[in-house]
Design a protein around this motif. Structure first.
Motif, PDB file in Angstrom:
ATOM      1  N   UNK A 137       0.834  -1.208   0.000  1.00 40.18           N
ATOM      2  CA  UNK A 137       0.000   0.000   0.000  1.00 40.18           C
ATOM      3  C   UNK A 137       0.865   1.254   0.000  1.00 40.18           C
ATOM      4  N   UNK A 138       2.146   1.094  -0.349  1.00 37.60           N
ATOM      5  CA  UNK A 138       3.089   2.208  -0.493  1.00 37.60           C
ATOM      6  C   UNK A 138       3.461   2.882   0.818  1.00 37.60           C
ATOM      7  N   UNK A 139       3.389   2.141   1.915  1.00 37.77           N
ATOM      8  CA  UNK A 139       3.798   2.682   3.215  1.00 37.77           C
ATOM      9  C   UNK A 139       5.140   2.090   3.619  1.00 37.77           C
ATOM     10  N   UNK A 140       5.947   2.896   4.287  1.00 39.19           N
ATOM     11  CA  UNK A 140       7.153   2.390   4.907  1.00 39.19           C
ATOM     12  C   UNK A 140       6.774   1.797   6.265  1.00 39.19           C
ATOM     13  N   UNK A 141       7.454   0.733   6.642  1.00 40.39           N
ATOM     14  CA  UNK A 141       7.077   0.006   7.848  1.00 40.39           C
ATOM     15  C   UNK A 141       8.203   0.037   8.868  1.00 40.39           C
ATOM     16  N   UNK A 219      13.176   6.908   8.724  1.00 40.71           N
ATOM     17  CA  UNK A 219      12.195   6.586   7.686  1.00 40.71           C
ATOM     18  C   UNK A 219      11.486   7.822   7.156  1.00 40.71           C
ATOM     19  N   UNK A 220      11.330   8.816   8.011  1.00 41.45           N
ATOM     20  CA  UNK A 220      10.661  10.038   7.581  1.00 41.45           C
ATOM     21  C   UNK A 220      11.505  10.812   6.577  1.00 41.45           C
ATOM     22  N   UNK A 221      12.817  10.601   6.597  1.00 45.16           N
ATOM     23  CA  UNK A 221      13.688  11.244   5.627  1.00 45.16           C
ATOM     24  C   UNK A 221      13.908  12.705   5.910  1.00 45.16           C
ATOM     25  N   UNK A 222      14.689  13.377   5.050  1.00 43.16           N
ATOM     26  CA  UNK A 222      14.986  14.799   5.261  1.00 43.16           C
ATOM     27  C   UNK A 222      13.756  15.653   5.141  1.00 43.16           C
TER      28      UNK A 222
END
Length: 223
Positions: A137-141, A219-222
Motif C-alpha cells: 500500500x506504499x507505506x514504509x514500515x 524513515x521520515x527522511x529529510x
C-alpha cells in the motif's frame, strides 16, 4: 480491553493511479513532490494504547508532540488496542490502510502472542504478512520488537526475540529492537512499571519514544 483509539484523525487523498500502481519508493517520491504530509499509523497493543495512563501520557501522543517540536508536519493515527495480538492486527490492517492511507506504519504487536503461548511461527507469519501488506500500500514500515522475561525459558526467549529482526530483514523494514530497552532491563525497572508489572508507567513513556524515534526519524527522511 480498550476500544480503538484514533488520535488526531485527518484525511488525505493520495491521488491517482500513480501511487496505486507504483512501488513504495516511487510513491514516496511522488508524495514528497506533491507536498503530501506523512501519515503515521501505529498498530499496537496496550503498550501503545495508553493502558493505565491518563489520556495524552502514552508514547504515541508524545510522538505527536515531538514531531511538532521538530517542525515536522505529520499526522499520527493511533490504532492500538489493548490485548491485541498479531492475528488481530493482521485481521484489521487492510481496513486501516484503506481508511487512512498511511505513508508510514508502525507495527507494535507480539507481546500478547507470547503471553497467550501462541505459535511462534504464527506470530512471525502474521508480522510478515502485515509488513508486506503495508508496503504494497506504499507505506514504509517500522517493526517494534518486544522481549519476554527469562522465566519463559532461554530457548523460547531467544526464538521470540529473533522474530522481529528476521521479519525486518526479510522485508527491508525499519526495526526497533526492543521497545522497553532501558525500562524493563534497567536499574529503575521496578519503579517504571504499573502494579501489574507488565505495563510501563507514565514516567517510562518518554524513554519508549526515545527508543522508537531514531528509526522512525530515519524513515521520515529529510525535512
Amino acid at each position: 480491553m480498550k476500544g480503538l483509539d484514533v488520535v488526531n484523525r485527518r484525511h488525505f487523498i493520495l491521488a491517482g493511479t500513480l501511487a496505486g500502481s507504483a512501488g513504495p519508493w516511487a510513491a514516496r517520491v511522488w508524495a514528497q513532490a506533491a507536498g503530501k504530509q506523512p501519515v503515521i499509523l501505529v498498530v499496537g497493543d496496550s503498550l501503545s494504547a495508553e493502558y493505565g495512563l491518563k489520556r495524552g501520557e502514552g508514547w504515541v501522543p508524545l510522538l505527536e508532540k515531538r514531531l511538532a517540536e521538530q517542525k515536522i508536519a505529520a499526522t499520527v493515527i493511533n490504532a492500538s488496542i489493548s490485548g491485541d495480538t498479531t492475528a488481530g492486527g493482521r485481521a484489521r490492517l487492510a481496513g486501516l490502510l484503506s481508511q487512512h492511507k498511511p505513508t508510514h506504519v508502525v507495527l507494535e504487536l507480539g507481546g500478547n502472542d507470547a503471553l497467550r503461548g501462541l505459535s511462534l511461527a504464527g506470530t512471525e507469519d502474521n508480522l510478515m504478512q502485515m509488513t508486506k501488506a503495508a508496503q504494497a500500500a506504499s507505506a514504509q514500515v517500522l517493526i517494534v520488537g518486544i522481549q519476554v522475561p527469562p522465566n519463559y525459558g532461554g530457548d523460547y526467549t531467544r526464538r521470540f526475540e529473533a522474530i522481529f529482526p528476521k521479519v525486518a530483514g526479510a522485508t527491508k523494514a525499519g526495526l526497533v529492537p526492543f521497545l522497553l530497552k532501558g525500562i524493563a532491563d534497567g536499574p529503575e525497572s521496578a519503579s517504571l512499571f504499573q502494579a501489574d508489572r507488565i505495563h510501563p508507567t507514565a514516567a517510562a513513556q518518554p524513554r519508549m519514544l526515545d527508543n522508537v524515534w531514531p528509526a522512525l526519524r530515519k524513515l521520515l527522511g529529510p525535512r
